[in-house]
Scaffold this active site. Structure first.
Site, PDB file in Angstrom:
ATOM      1  N   CYS A 180       7.870  -5.031  16.240  1.00 35.15           N
ATOM      2  CA  CYS A 180       7.449  -3.998  17.185  1.00 35.15           C
ATOM      3  C   CYS A 180       6.026  -4.334  17.631  1.00 35.15           C
ATOM      4  CB  CYS A 180       7.511  -2.624  16.537  1.00 35.15           C
ATOM      5  SG  CYS A 180       9.163  -2.270  15.891  1.00 35.15           S
ATOM      6  N   CYS A 190       7.619  -7.248   7.408  1.00 37.55           N
ATOM      7  CA  CYS A 190       8.779  -6.725   8.155  1.00 37.55           C
ATOM      8  C   CYS A 190       9.331  -7.839   9.016  1.00 37.55           C
ATOM      9  CB  CYS A 190       8.334  -5.546   9.032  1.00 37.55           C
ATOM     10  SG  CYS A 190       9.715  -4.661   9.799  1.00 37.55           S
ATOM     11  N   CYS A 232       2.840  -2.403  16.322  1.00 32.75           N
ATOM     12  CA  CYS A 232       2.749  -2.177  14.871  1.00 32.75           C
ATOM     13  C   CYS A 232       2.133  -3.387  14.188  1.00 32.75           C
ATOM     14  CB  CYS A 232       4.148  -1.935  14.306  1.00 32.75           C
ATOM     15  SG  CYS A 232       4.180  -1.880  12.503  1.00 32.75           S
ATOM     16  N   CYS A 249       3.538   8.379   1.348  1.00 36.09           N
ATOM     17  CA  CYS A 249       4.122   7.423   2.290  1.00 36.09           C
ATOM     18  C   CYS A 249       4.334   6.107   1.539  1.00 36.09           C
ATOM     19  CB  CYS A 249       3.151   7.246   3.460  1.00 36.09           C
ATOM     20  SG  CYS A 249       3.671   6.025   4.657  1.00 36.09           S
ATOM     21  N   GLU A 267       0.812  -1.204   0.000  1.00 38.55           N
ATOM     22  CA  GLU A 267       0.000   0.000   0.000  1.00 38.55           C
ATOM     23  C   GLU A 267       0.837   1.242   0.000  1.00 38.55           C
ATOM     24  OE1 GLU A 267      -4.083  -1.063   2.263  1.00 38.55           O
ATOM     25  OE2 GLU A 267      -2.815   0.541   2.973  1.00 38.55           O
ATOM     26  N   CYS A 286      -0.227   4.648   9.216  1.00 37.38           N
ATOM     27  CA  CYS A 286       1.061   3.979   9.128  1.00 37.38           C
ATOM     28  C   CYS A 286       1.028   2.757  10.029  1.00 37.38           C
ATOM     29  CB  CYS A 286       2.174   4.896   9.610  1.00 37.38           C
ATOM     30  SG  CYS A 286       2.523   6.202   8.470  1.00 37.38           S
TER      31      CYS A 286
HETATM   32  N1  SAH Z   1      10.088   0.444   9.912  1.00 37.89           N
HETATM   33  C1  SAH Z   1      10.259   1.843   9.919  1.00 37.89           C
HETATM   34  C2  SAH Z   1       9.315   2.587   9.003  1.00 37.89           C
HETATM   35  C3  SAH Z   1       7.906   2.101   8.915  1.00 37.89           C
HETATM   36  S1  SAH Z   1       6.906   2.328  10.353  1.00 37.89           S
HETATM   37  C4  SAH Z   1      10.132   2.365  11.326  1.00 37.89           C
HETATM   38  O1  SAH Z   1       9.733   1.625  12.213  1.00 37.89           O
HETATM   39  O2  SAH Z   1      10.486   3.534  11.525  1.00 37.89           O
HETATM   40  C5  SAH Z   1       6.462   4.048  10.240  1.00 37.89           C
HETATM   41  C6  SAH Z   1       6.029   4.681  11.557  1.00 37.89           C
HETATM   42  O3  SAH Z   1       4.707   4.268  11.928  1.00 37.89           O
HETATM   43  C7  SAH Z   1       6.933   4.301  12.702  1.00 37.89           C
HETATM   44  O4  SAH Z   1       7.271   5.420  13.491  1.00 37.89           O
HETATM   45  C8  SAH Z   1       6.072   3.349  13.462  1.00 37.89           C
HETATM   46  O5  SAH Z   1       6.513   3.262  14.753  1.00 37.89           O
HETATM   47  C9  SAH Z   1       4.700   3.963  13.304  1.00 37.89           C
HETATM   48  N2  SAH Z   1       3.606   3.052  13.647  1.00 37.89           N
HETATM   49  C10 SAH Z   1       3.571   1.724  13.485  1.00 37.89           C
HETATM   50  N3  SAH Z   1       2.383   1.222  13.919  1.00 37.89           N
HETATM   51  C11 SAH Z   1       1.666   2.243  14.377  1.00 37.89           C
HETATM   52  C12 SAH Z   1       0.355   2.354  14.947  1.00 37.89           C
HETATM   53  N4  SAH Z   1      -0.422   1.296  15.104  1.00 37.89           N
HETATM   54  N5  SAH Z   1      -0.076   3.600  15.305  1.00 37.89           N
HETATM   55  C13 SAH Z   1       0.707   4.679  15.096  1.00 37.89           C
HETATM   56  N6  SAH Z   1       1.943   4.628  14.566  1.00 37.89           N
HETATM   57  C14 SAH Z   1       2.436   3.423  14.211  1.00 37.89           C
HETATM   58 FE1  SF4 Z   2       8.723  -3.001  11.161  1.00 35.84          FE
HETATM   59 FE2  SF4 Z   2       6.522  -1.845  12.127  1.00 35.84          FE
HETATM   60 FE3  SF4 Z   2       8.696  -2.017  13.652  1.00 35.84          FE
HETATM   61 FE4  SF4 Z   2       8.669  -0.313  11.559  1.00 35.84          FE
HETATM   62  S1  SF4 Z   2       7.372  -0.188  13.392  1.00 35.84           S
HETATM   63  S2  SF4 Z   2      10.310  -1.750  12.143  1.00 35.84           S
HETATM   64  S3  SF4 Z   2       7.409  -1.529  10.127  1.00 35.84           S
HETATM   65  S4  SF4 Z   2       7.493  -3.759  12.885  1.00 35.84           S
END
Ligand code: SAH
Ligand code: SF4
Length: 410
Positions: A143, A139, A146, A132, A119, A378
């Site tokens: 995290c 991934c 996420c 974006c 996406e 995101c």
């Molecule tokens: N992997 C990279 C980039 C993709 S994630 C990273 O982690 O930086 C992009 C952003 O979205 C990151 O700051 C991540 O922490 C945030 N993000 C992920 N899941 C989220 C959620 N459920 N609500 C708000 N932000 C989130």
């Molecule tokens: Fe991967 Fe989501 Fe962690 Fe970014 S925030 S590194 S996309 S698991």
């Protein structure tokens, strides 16, 4: 949650079985290889690459026959072996706030591959239009807040597939010279460019796909083509420390760090990569990020999780930790997804947190949730759309409005 506008993608043409390969997204070297393949002599290639480059990336043409500066014979030879096809947009959603989300199916890589789906989200604002993009399908990092982290890694996206996301966006937005803009499209107040900024904040960890991301940024920032300056490109990382210096040296983009916690114990849980590269090491890499200055600040992303990382003490510690680093702090309201154990902090808690950060001298914008009605957050890209789109796509053929209402009621 309402889904007030839901547009179908343009009806997909019957898939054409072709062994021709698309040139979209290729680097200059990649275009040179294509020319070599069809027998263009080496001494001519550089000039021809320049012509192709201009037609593909500046004008966004979709057919070799439109390349009027190139002789008919060469155009025909190119057309026999290659295409200028963009990957297929399998769903397009338009939010009431102008945010657009596309589900893009990449070309199949072999007989058993249906083509990875990713996406891409476009967020128009008054002074900018931000795209974006994703760097991986899924991934490897996990995290806990996420949604992408719950999905396994399928693969890295290629340079071509990363660039194609911008090409698709500009194509759908009519953001090439002499192209019609879609009805009701909002042009940001930035010289008429729809996409003025790119953030690598979609699926995946960009620094685990270093070569693909580096090549894509070379293509995107080339000022004879897509011309998006490196200062308008932000790479977000969860903290792959050894690659942060090389990112600055080789890509020269803006840097964003997904910090989310100020103590190692908590960050180990939220961003498990922290066990390998703890906070002190991460911040040291930021202090020495090539080119970092007050004019080129690092963005620290901090997702607001109720009762987890949102206390006054956390805010004060955040300010203390970042002392001496030219920084911006981006507070992100947590976007919940089905099955998550976290909740978003209450609004007054976010305001209080933001006030402490602000008093310490940081502008601390709370990232306004955009495109919530189309699940354009995101970290929860794709999977929600898959659920939505399977049904929506079926129904859209019949009745757009009824489909939108039915999906919203689910
Ligand atoms: N992997 C990279 C980039 C993709 S994630 C990273 O982690 O930086 C992009 C952003 O979205 C990151 O700051 C991540 O922490 C945030 N993000 C992920 N899941 C989220 C959620 N459920 N609500 C708000 N932000 C989130
Ligand atoms: Fe991967 Fe989501 Fe962690 Fe970014 S925030 S590194 S996309 S698991």
């Amino acid at each position: 949650m309402t889904l007030s506008v839901l547009e179908p993608a343009a009806p997909a043409a019957e898939p054409v079985v072709t062994s021709r390969v698309s040139l979209i997204g290729r680097t200059r070297a990649g275009l040179g290889d294509a020319l070599a393949e069809i027998g263009v002599p080496e001494k001519e290639r550089r000039m021809r690459v320049g012509q192709l480059w201009n037609w593909i990336y500046h004008y966004g043409v979709r057919d070799f026959s439109a390349m009027t500066t190139i002789g008919k014979g060469l155009r025909a030879a190119l057309g026999e072996r290659f295409t200028l096809d963009l990957p297929e947009v399998t769903a397009e959603q338009v939010s009431t706030d102008g945010t657009r989300k596309w589900l893009i199916r990449m070309a199949s890589t072999g007989p058993r591959d249906r083509g990875a789906e990713i996406e891409c989200v476009y967020i128009p604002e008054v002074d900018r239009g931000t795209l974006c993009v994703s760097s991986q399908v899924g991934c490897t990092l996990t995290c806990t807040f996420c949604h992408t982290g719950t999905q396994r890694l399928v693969r890295n996206l290629t340079c071509e597939e990363i660039v194609a996301q911008l090409m698709v966006a500009r194509d759908r937005l009519g953001d090439f010279p002499n192209r019609a803009k879609p009805d009701g499209a909002f042009v940001p107040n930035d010289g008429g460019r729809f996409v003025s900024n790119i953030v690598f904040m979609g699926m995946g960890e960009p620094l685990y796909n270093f070569d693909g991301v580096r090549d894509a940024i070379d293509v995107i920032s080339d000022n004879e083509g897509l011309s998006l300056g490196r200062r308008r490109i932000t790479v977000s990382t969860s903290g792959v420390v050894p690659q942060i210096g090389p990112l600055g040296h080789e890509m020269g983009t803006m840097l964003a760090i997904s910090l989310h916690a100020v103590r190692d114990e908590l960050r180990n849980e939220l961003v498990p990569l922290n066990k390998k590269y703890p906070i002190a090491e991460l911040l040291e890499a930021c202090r020495t990020y090539p080119g970092v200055s007050n004019a080129k600040r690092i963005t620290f992303e901090y997702v607001m999780l109720k009762g987890v990382n949102d206390s006054d003490a956390d805010a004060r510690e955040l300010v203390r930790l970042l002392k001496g680093i030219p920084a911006k702090i981006n507070l992100i309201p947590f976007n919940p997804w089905p099955g998550t154990k976290y909740e978003c902090s209450d609004w007054d808690r976010i305001e209080r947190f933001s006030e402490i950060v602000f008093r310490a001298g940081y502008a601390s914008p709370v990232r306004t949730p955009r495109g919530r009605d189309i699940l354009a957050a995101c970290g929860q890209l794709k999977s929600e759309t898959e659920k939505l789109s399977a049904r929506a796509r079926l129904m859209l053929d019949q009745d757009e409005a009824a489909a939108a209402a039915a999906v919203a009621a689910e």
